[in-house]
Design an enzyme around this catalytic site. Structure first.
Site, PDB file in Angstrom:
ATOM      1  N   CYS A 146       0.840  -1.206   0.000  1.00 33.95           N
ATOM      2  CA  CYS A 146       0.000   0.000   0.000  1.00 33.95           C
ATOM      3  C   CYS A 146       0.867   1.243   0.000  1.00 33.95           C
ATOM      4  CB  CYS A 146      -0.932   0.005   1.211  1.00 33.95           C
ATOM      5  SG  CYS A 146      -2.061   1.422   1.235  1.00 33.95           S
ATOM      6  N   CYS A 149      -0.640   4.091   2.065  1.00 31.38           N
ATOM      7  CA  CYS A 149      -0.511   3.875   3.515  1.00 31.38           C
ATOM      8  C   CYS A 149       0.905   4.138   4.001  1.00 31.38           C
ATOM      9  CB  CYS A 149      -0.884   2.443   3.874  1.00 31.38           C
ATOM     10  SG  CYS A 149      -2.424   1.833   3.191  1.00 31.38           S
ATOM     11  N   ASP A 150       1.900   3.653   3.240  1.00 32.29           N
ATOM     12  CA  ASP A 150       3.266   3.587   3.756  1.00 32.29           C
ATOM     13  C   ASP A 150       4.286   4.465   3.046  1.00 32.29           C
ATOM     14  OD1 ASP A 150       2.374   1.620   5.542  1.00 32.29           O
ATOM     15  OD2 ASP A 150       2.742   0.014   4.095  1.00 32.29           O
TER      16      ASP A 150
END
Length: 324
Positions: A146, A149-150
């Site tokens: 992701c 996300c990261d």
């Protein structure tokens, strides 16, 4: 033994499931949640239990560990009266009312272990992984599924990064990562991108992106517990190579956890539960879907939580109308 009956059951324990449970409990609907035990390969709490720092969930100015966030959601669900069972549901009959539910180990019995007037499916989805040598070592220590996300995590900033995939999602994630990485390498196993022409052109023209066609990853390499490079294989010349990289992002798709309802509820071509746009309503009356099991576009903890709220409100309205 007679089945245990509840007005509403929530199957799944990620942000969608717990948000639904909190709303249902506060509405005095006495919900039961089946949080699963390694269901879909995840511990109770879902995908977030496998992540480290979560920096984009509101209310945590300095970020929060994924596991801690899910522990807090679970505690809030219980505080307001949700009954949480650490059980995996392996069979669901949507053809009768109330819905019939079987816990793992009892699916061969004629009588269900539980029944419910409404059911919320919040079983999530899991990112497809490649099971490369070194993947388990560097998962969440350089390898992610992701980018949104990261991507902003400090270990990726101003570092070379690798994205695997050739579709629109891979193109979008690679372009997104150019905001953080020094350069982004995209590995495409074929000789062309599957992405739409607009996305493909944007990717190929980006000054911080190099697309490696006919190239597959063969191993994740690193030292001191962190990823430092990706070994590659040219599918045409058979030549082995290596790309220095501090981040490896998979963008090869997700698998929605819909085996429980396959053949009973309408799914889209990718296997996600279809819902009425702007709602969590499925084509089965009284059955609702929330979170990543019905969302193949956003797949974020916060959007999952939002759809969990929607599912609870949809279920509450349905139950109220049945009583009227």
């Amino acid at each position: 033994m007679a089945p245990q009956h509840r007005p509403v059951a929530v199957i799944g324990s990620g942000p969608a499931g717990h948000t639904a449970a909190i709303y249902l409990a506060r509405a005095n609907l006495n919900p039961i949640m089946f949080e699963g035990m390694m269901a879909n390969g995840f511990a109770p709490g879902g995908q977030l239990t496998t992540t480290t720092d979560v920096e984009n969930f509101p209310g945590f100015p300095t970020g929060v560990m994924g596991g801690e966030l899910m522990d807090k959601m679970r505690a809030q669900s219980e505080h307001f009266g949700t009954t949480i069972e650490t059980e995996t549901i392996t069979k669901l009959d949507t053809s009768v009312r109330p819905f019939k539910i079987w816990r793992e180990g009892s699916e061969d019995q004629e009588e269900p272990t539980d029944t419910a007037d409404a059911v919320i499916i919040a079983t999530g989805a899991s990112a497809k992984r490649m099971n490369l040598p070194g993947e388990d070592v560097y998962w969440q220590n350089g390898i992610s599924a992701c980018a949104v996300c990261d991507g902003a995590v400090p270990i990726f900033r101003n570092k070379p990064l690798v994205v695997i995939g050739g579709g629109d999602s891979a193109a979008e994630e690679a372009i997104y990562l150019t905001k953080y990485g020094s350069h982004v390498h995209v590995l495409v196993r074929r000789d062309q991108l599957r992405a739409s022409k607009v996305m493909a052109d944007r990717l190929l023209k980006h000054p911080k992106v190099t697309v490696h066609f006919n190239t597959s990853p063969t191993e994740a390499l690193g030292e001191n517990g962190l990823l430092t490079a990706v070994a590659t294989h040219n599918n045409v010349t058979k030549e082995a190579g290596k790309i220095d990289a501090n981040g490896l992002f998979y963008a090869i798709g997700h698998e929605p956890a819909t085996s429980l309802v396959k053949g009973q509820v309408e799914l889209d071509v990718d296997g996600y539960i279809k819902t009425v746009p702007g709602s969590t309503i499925t084509n089965v009356e009284g059955l609702y879907a929330a979170g990543d099991v019905q969302d193949k576009r956003y797949r974020q903890a916060i959007t999952s939580a939002g759809s969990g709220c929607m599912a609870a409100l949809d279920a509450e309205r349905y139950l109220s109308e049945r009583e009227a």
